[in-house]
Design an enzyme around this catalytic site. Structure first.
Site, PDB file in Angstrom:
ATOM      1  N   GLU A 102       8.938  -2.820  -2.042  1.00 24.65           N
ATOM      2  CA  GLU A 102       7.773  -2.722  -1.230  1.00 24.65           C
ATOM      3  C   GLU A 102       7.184  -4.361  -0.892  1.00 24.65           C
ATOM      4  O   GLU A 102       7.177  -5.193  -2.043  1.00 24.65           O
ATOM      5  CB  GLU A 102       6.591  -1.894  -1.823  1.00 24.65           C
ATOM      6  CG  GLU A 102       5.318  -1.656  -1.171  1.00 24.65           C
ATOM      7  CD  GLU A 102       4.587  -0.374  -1.638  1.00 24.65           C
ATOM      8  OE1 GLU A 102       5.183   0.492  -2.138  1.00 24.65           O
ATOM      9  OE2 GLU A 102       3.261  -0.689  -1.734  1.00 24.65           O
ATOM     10  N   ASP A 104       3.651  -5.792   0.450  1.00 23.91           N
ATOM     11  CA  ASP A 104       2.147  -5.363   1.033  1.00 23.91           C
ATOM     12  C   ASP A 104       1.417  -6.390   1.479  1.00 23.91           C
ATOM     13  O   ASP A 104       1.435  -7.530   1.099  1.00 23.91           O
ATOM     14  CB  ASP A 104       1.469  -4.812  -0.352  1.00 23.91           C
ATOM     15  CG  ASP A 104       2.269  -3.668  -0.731  1.00 23.91           C
ATOM     16  OD1 ASP A 104       2.817  -2.873  -0.177  1.00 23.91           O
ATOM     17  OD2 ASP A 104       2.040  -3.438  -1.862  1.00 23.91           O
ATOM     18  N   GLU A 106      -2.783  -5.450   1.666  1.00 19.32           N
ATOM     19  CA  GLU A 106      -3.840  -4.735   1.628  1.00 19.32           C
ATOM     20  C   GLU A 106      -5.195  -5.109   1.734  1.00 19.32           C
ATOM     21  O   GLU A 106      -5.486  -6.303   1.002  1.00 19.32           O
ATOM     22  CB  GLU A 106      -3.596  -4.093  -0.114  1.00 19.32           C
ATOM     23  CG  GLU A 106      -2.428  -2.940   0.069  1.00 19.32           C
ATOM     24  CD  GLU A 106      -2.318  -2.438  -1.201  1.00 19.32           C
ATOM     25  OE1 GLU A 106      -2.201  -1.039  -1.437  1.00 19.32           O
ATOM     26  OE2 GLU A 106      -2.496  -3.004  -2.380  1.00 19.32           O
TER      27      GLU A 106
END
Length: 298
Positions: A102, A104, A106
């Site tokens: 993953e 990211d 955010e």
């Protein structure tokens, strides 16, 4: 700060938005809804906008129909205005399963008047714990801004308005299991309640009297190696021909290193590489850290 490097990347994405995979005429041609409460995803095909909302009933999550193995992924975002404590807006790449990878972006909500925190992380083979956080140097709720992930055979770049805020080198030959390189990923976006951790370590939960919380995405641009149903990808044969694999994206030149140093010195507020509570031997461990700072380059 309209530098040559920003202009080059902007040109690449301008071309892509006109002719690449980011030009699907309808939302359902490019994305699948993973979960959503009623009416929490609104799509506007003419403007290429997707609007997510968060209420007590829940938020929303959608992902690309295609899986990708390396590429450049970009979106424009306008974040929640006003009170947004406890909320998280995300744009990320992810595979699935216990040992997932993953990458990211955010965006952690805040109480009215406080700056947004941008939280980035990387999971490899199911292991994360590689968080970094920066404060944004502009109001991300006033207008759309561009957030980009470039993932190639050499490094991962996180960029905000074409300015690098973080990079992570491919050190698989030195530290196996430190770089995503085998699992195809989808591009995903979501808005959700993270009251237990998102704002001031979870001390500021969502204030539902301010709901619905609304975030807008537009101009998704994925210039990347799509993986075919049989697991193959045409990029395997000549991946170096892709612009995001070129020399310019294999390392940081002095100009982009200076940009990254500006972000690190003025806006970074957390780096796992210097968290002595979690990693008592930091900053020398985790071992990858000593290779992923802008003032060190081989």
């Amino acid at each position: 700060m309209e530098t040559a490097s920003r202009l080059l990347l902007a040109v690449c994405f301008t071309v892509m938005l006109c002719s690449g995979t980011g030009t699907a005429t309808k939302f359902e041609e490019q994305f699948n809804v993973v979960w959503s409460s009623s009416n929490n995803i609104l799509t506007y095909d003419d403007s290429k906008e997707v609007e997510l909302s968060l209420t007590k009933a829940g938020g929303a999550n959608f992902q690309s129909s295609d899986f990708y193995l390396y590429g450049a992924f970009s979106v424009k975002l306008k974040l929640i205005r006003g009170e947004s404590a406890g909320t998280v807006t995300a744009f990320y790449l992810t595979s699935f399963g216990k040992n997932h990878d993953e990458i990211d972006f955010e965006f952690l909500g805040n109480e009215t008047g406080e700056p947004y925190t941008l939280h980035t992380n990387l999971f490899v083979n199911g292991t994360g714990g590689r968080e970094q956080r920066v404060k944004l140097w502009f109001d991300p709720t006033a207008d759309f801004h561009t957030y980009t992930i470039i993932w190639n055979h050499y490094q991962i770049l996180w960029l905000v308005d074409y300015i690098p805020i973080r990079f992570h080198r491919n050190l698989e030959h030195i530290y196996p299991g430190s770089y995503p390189h085998t699992r195809p990923m989808v591009a995903s976006a979501c808005l959700f309640d993270a009251s237990e951790w998102a704002t001031q370590d979870g001390t500021k939960p969502v204030k539902w009297e301010h709901a619905p919380f609304v975030v807008k995405y537009k101009n998704f641009a994925f210039d990347a190696c799509a993986v075919l149903p049989d697991g193959s990808t045409p990029c395997n044969n000549n991946y170096r021909a892709n612009w995001w694999e070129g020399l310019y994206y294999q390392m940081l030149d002095q100009q982009r290193r200076d940009q990254l140093m500006w972000v690190v010195s003025k806006w970074k507020i957390y780096d796992y590489c210097y968290d002595n509570k979690r990693y008592p031997k930091a900053p020398k461990e985790p071992l990858e850290c000593q290779y992923n700072v802008p003032w060190v380059w081989e």
